[in-house]
Enzyme design. Structure first.
Site, PDB file in Angstrom:
ATOM      1  N   ILE A 178       0.860  -1.194   0.000  1.00 11.90           N
ATOM      2  CA  ILE A 178       0.000   0.000   0.000  1.00 11.90           C
ATOM      3  C   ILE A 178       0.896   1.244   0.000  1.00 11.90           C
ATOM      4  CG2 ILE A 178      -1.954  -1.048   1.233  1.00 11.90           C
ATOM      5  CD1 ILE A 178      -0.930   0.477   3.769  1.00 11.90           C
ATOM      6  N   VAL A 276       6.157   2.928  -0.409  1.00 11.67           N
ATOM      7  CA  VAL A 276       5.391   1.680  -0.469  1.00 11.67           C
ATOM      8  C   VAL A 276       5.627   0.804   0.761  1.00 11.67           C
ATOM      9  CG1 VAL A 276       4.795  -0.282  -1.905  1.00 11.67           C
ATOM     10  CG2 VAL A 276       5.749   1.766  -2.972  1.00 11.67           C
ATOM     11  N   SER A 277       4.529   0.478   1.443  1.00 13.74           N
ATOM     12  CA  SER A 277       4.603  -0.307   2.681  1.00 13.74           C
ATOM     13  C   SER A 277       3.965  -1.673   2.495  1.00 13.74           C
ATOM     14  CB  SER A 277       3.846   0.457   3.782  1.00 13.74           C
ATOM     15  OG  SER A 277       3.654  -0.377   4.901  1.00 13.74           O
ATOM     16  N   PRO A 278       4.511  -2.692   3.184  1.00 14.51           N
ATOM     17  CA  PRO A 278       3.884  -4.011   3.153  1.00 14.51           C
ATOM     18  C   PRO A 278       2.841  -4.168   4.271  1.00 14.51           C
ATOM     19  CG  PRO A 278       5.902  -4.153   4.399  1.00 14.51           C
ATOM     20  CD  PRO A 278       5.751  -2.700   3.989  1.00 14.51           C
ATOM     21  N   ASP A 390       5.669   3.051   9.123  1.00 14.90           N
ATOM     22  CA  ASP A 390       6.301   1.735   9.255  1.00 14.90           C
ATOM     23  C   ASP A 390       7.267   1.710  10.436  1.00 14.90           C
ATOM     24  OD1 ASP A 390       5.048   0.554   7.042  1.00 14.90           O
ATOM     25  OD2 ASP A 390       6.516   1.437   5.684  1.00 14.90           O
TER      26      ASP A 390
END
Ligand SMILES: *[C@@H]1O[C@H](CO)[C@@H](O)[C@H](O)[C@H]1NC(C)=O
Ligand SMILES: *[C@@H]1O[C@H](CO)[C@@H](O)[C@H](O)[C@H]1NC(C)=O
Ligand SMILES: *[C@@H]1O[C@H](CO)[C@@H](O)[C@H](O)[C@H]1NC(C)=O
Ligand SMILES: *[C@@H]1O[C@H](CO)[C@@H](O)[C@H](O)[C@H]1NC(C)=O
Length: 712
Positions: A178, A276-278, A390
């Site tokens: 995301i 962009v993060s997981p 994050d």
């Protein structure tokens, strides 16, 4: 009879005519992998800038994975390393080792070294103060482990080279990433955003390497996601989601080998992952689970920090889920899609660039006036200190800060103050750290970066020296494609082997030099974390686009560019507050390797075995290509078979210092028995080195008692 024979001859001849062209291998290819795990304990991890996040053990080993491709005496090498980032000194050291062995075959120009960007590996290898400060300075042991691993992976690829073919394919991975600064993404022009379905790239690009026996020897995938599924409370060395995806792919194609072993190499390299993060459940306030403010990522007083997590119940499960989703798509792609063969010529180009002095004029499309675009002396903005969702920062800094604070400015100026010119150059970024002005004890952030392109047929790998946000990467990609298209369409170049309609551009991030983030000009105005960390100012991306277009033209026209200014190499001046291992000791009546806690007599599948040994400091020996422990299954009276090592997902090693004064320590090993485990009799062995108080490092080992694993 003769007729039949004749038919047979014709048939065989015909067949060979049909088959032969397919077996023409356009390239010589080789792949290689090497262990590059850093010291697993006592050294802080690189990524979250958290002094307290020091190694306390090992979950997954770090690897360097490389491919080498050659055609018509032109050769390129690409390397993806399970590490936070890559610095010039590290690449230079690896190239030096290669040159000592192979002469000038490998140079800074034809090797691209990139980092997966795991945040779970030891730091201290960058030689720039800002990046090493949260590690307490330079750590030679980390640096050497990485340089050796990078070197060895390329050497192995080099030594395995044979005729082969390369195929390119793409797939979409939903549910793995995301955008962590969605409000910044939204300020990009609507007509630009309309070209894309998502606010992060969901495409996985895959390059597969096939030998002339039609065997798959290696796969390199590029996907944009931060390897931060393991959060800043993790103390076990890990390659995180991308590293574990590689291990899953390698397990599938090296089925009988132990983790990290076997000829097949499967890599997952990074791309435009800046924003962009997981952690796909998105940001929430820690104490209440309420949403955070979208622009500042702040929580109301008393609701705790704002951070993202998911999709699993804890960070281990989240890592596994994200890795599995990415791996499964790559694996399915291999089976279901042949891919398109790449056959064209190989070329490469590389240039060092002094970013603060880069300038050019352009027409501003909004005003039709000429505008001077120039870089700034590096500086970090206030929102850098806020961290991200994050891994939140400290001191109540908020993302999106565009007003400064006199008190923090005073602290800043105590270190080094920015000039008026810096302040206006970086505007609207309020400067928290004038890193480019600081020289004590050496450079804090790089001014000189590496820019590089590798071309394999109509594939162009663009190595960028930092973390491009989604839209920055897309914009650069579009410009490279357009420029290459124009050049290749030019009728005077009709003899080219490349098809301009088939161009594929890959953004390979965190390549060669690390210079933090790169946002678009529009995103920069928002000053979220990524923008505050765009160190060369608002026009950083425009400069890169200009520079890469220039490189591309030169590469396609086969003209040379100047090398550019060489980055300083500061290895003789490195500051380090990390101490080495002083000595190891053990309690009286015990010895190194003595079992302190034995396993139970029996276990069921799904249970976790725990054993503890009297141990030395794991920094005494990092055991590259070896292991700190083995899980062994009994085959007969004399023989035990190693089934798991410290590289496996199923096993973990924790190191515990019992007494600093006496040098006592324990190692705890856990093995979670997976559902597919063969029932039988097992034991766990531990291998280590201890440092003797009067000097010298000596090996020891220990073995647990045997235990039974039952089928249920
Ligand atoms: C990190 O993950 C653990 C679960 O594995 C969780 O308890 C903790 O709150 C998380 N912390 C942060 C800062 O994300
Ligand atoms: C800039 O020039 C272009 C072409 O000459 C024209 O179409 C456009 O309206 C101009 N824009 C402005 C803001 O003057
Ligand atoms: C590359 O550029 C050409 C020319 O503008 C265009 O036709 C093509 O669709 C572009 N390819 C990609 C992948 O954007
Ligand atoms: C096409 O090639 C010719 C001759 O090399 C050159 O003069 C011209 O500028 C080129 N055009 C483009 C668009 O690159």
């Amino acid at each position: 009879m003769i007729y039949i024979r004749l038919c047979l001859v014709i048939a065989i001849f015909g067949l060979s005519v049909i088959v032969a062209p397919q077996n023409i291998a356009p390239y010589r290819i080789g792949v290689g992998r090497a262990d590059c795990t850093g010291p697993p304990v006592e050294i802080a991890f690189m990524g979250y800038a958290n002094l307290k996040q020091k190694g306390q053990g090992l979950h997954l080993r770090q690897y360097s994975r490389a491919f080498v491709v050659e055609k018509d005496n032109q050769r390129v090498a690409f390397v993806s390393v399970d590490v936070g980032m890559v610095g010039h000194a590290l690449k230079r050291e690896a190239v030096k080792k290669l040159q000592a062995r192979y002469g000038e075959i490998y140079t800074l120009d034809n090797i691209m070294v990139t980092a997966t960007h795991t945040h779970g590996a030891p730091g201290g290898f960058l030689m720039h103060l800002l990046y090493d400060i949260s590690i307490l300075g330079f750590v030679p042991q980390t640096f050497d482990a990485l340089a050796q691993g990078i070197y060895l992976s390329v050497k192995r690829a080099h030594e395995n080279m044979h005729e082969g073919r390369i195929f390119l394919s793409k797939t979409t991975v939903l549910n793995a990433n995301i955008n962590r600064s969605p409000t910044s993404y939204l300020v990009n022009p609507p007509e630009e955003r309309e070209m894309y379905e998502h606010d992060v790239d969901k495409t996985l690009t895959q390059l597969r390497f096939i030998n002339t026996d039609d065997q798959l020897i290696g796969v390199f995938n590029w996907f944009a996601v931060h390897p931060v599924s393991m959060n800043n409370t993790n103390h076990l060395v890990t390659s995180d989601n991308m590293g574990y995806a590689s291990m899953l792919l390698e397990k599938e194609y090296n089925p009988t080998k132990l983790s990290g072993k076997g000829k097949f190499v499967g890599a997952f390299a990074n791309s435009n992952l800046g924003d962009v993060s997981p952690n796909i459940l998105g940001p929430k306030c820690a104490k209440t689970g309420n949403a955070c403010d979208v622009h500042t990522s702040a929580c109301p007083k008393g609701e705790g920090e704002c951070f993202s997590s998911g999709p699993g119940i804890d960070m281990f499960e989240s890592t596994k889920m994200i890795a599995t989703r990415i791996y499964e798509k790559a694996s399915t792609l291999l089976k279901e899609n042949e891919g398109r063969e790449i056959t064209g010529e190989i070329s490469y180009i590389h240039q060092f660039v002094d970013m603060p002095s880069y300038n050019f004029t352009t027409i501003n499309p909004n005003t039709n006036k000429t505008q001077l675009i120039k870089g700034c002396i590096p500086a970090m903005g206030y929102s850098f200190a806020a961290g991200t969702t994050d891994g939140p920062g400290s001191f109540a800094f908020q993302q999106g800060t565009i007003t400064d604070n006199p008190l923090w400015n005073a602290v800043r100026d105590f270190i080094v103050s920015p000039t008026q010119e810096d302040i206006s150059c970086h505007s609207p970024k309020p400067i928290l750290l004038a890193t480019g002005r600081a020289t004590f004890p050496y450079e804090w952030q790089p001014k000189i970066v590496a820019t590089q392109l590798l071309k394999i047929g109509d594939l162009i790998i663009t190595g960028v020296p930092g973390e491009f946000t989604t839209m920055s990467g897309r914009r650069l990609k579009r410009k490279i494609n357009e420029t290459a298209f124009e050049i290749l369409m030019n009728s005077s170049r009709q003899n080219t082997q490349d098809n301009p309609n088939n161009l594929e551009i890959i953004i390979a991030g965190l390549a060669n030099v690390y210079s933090s983030y790169i946002t678009t000009y529009e995103e920069y105005q928002q000053q979220r974390y990524e923008a505050a960390s765009t160190i060369f100012g608002p026009h950083t991306l425009s400069i890169y686009i200009h520079q890469y277009q220039k490189l591309l033209k030169a590469m396609l026209d086969k003209t040379k560019v100047e090398q550019g200014p060489i980055p300083p190499y500061l290895n003789d001046r490195m500051l380090s507050l990390n101490t080495g291992v002083v000595f190891d000791g053990h309690p009286i009546g015990e010895d190194f390797g003595s079992v302190k806690v034995q396993p139970k007599k029996e276990y069921k599948l799904g249970e976790t075995v725990k054993v503890s040994f009297i141990a030395g400091n794991p920094r005494n020996n990092i055991f590259h290509e070896k292991t700190y422990f083995t899980v062994e299954r009994q085959i007969n009276e004399e023989r035990w078979k190693v089934t798991f090592t410290d590289a496996n997902w199923e096993t973990r090693m924790y190191w515990e210092r019992k007494s600093t004064i006496l040098g006592f320590s324990d190692i705890h090993i856990t093995w979670t028995i997976g559902p597919d485990t063969t029932p039988g009799v097992y034991r766990i062995r531990h291998f280590g080195n201890y440092k003797y108080i009067l000097g010298g490092v000596f090996p020891y080992e220990g073995t647990s008692r045997a235990f039974k694993v039952n089928s249920e």
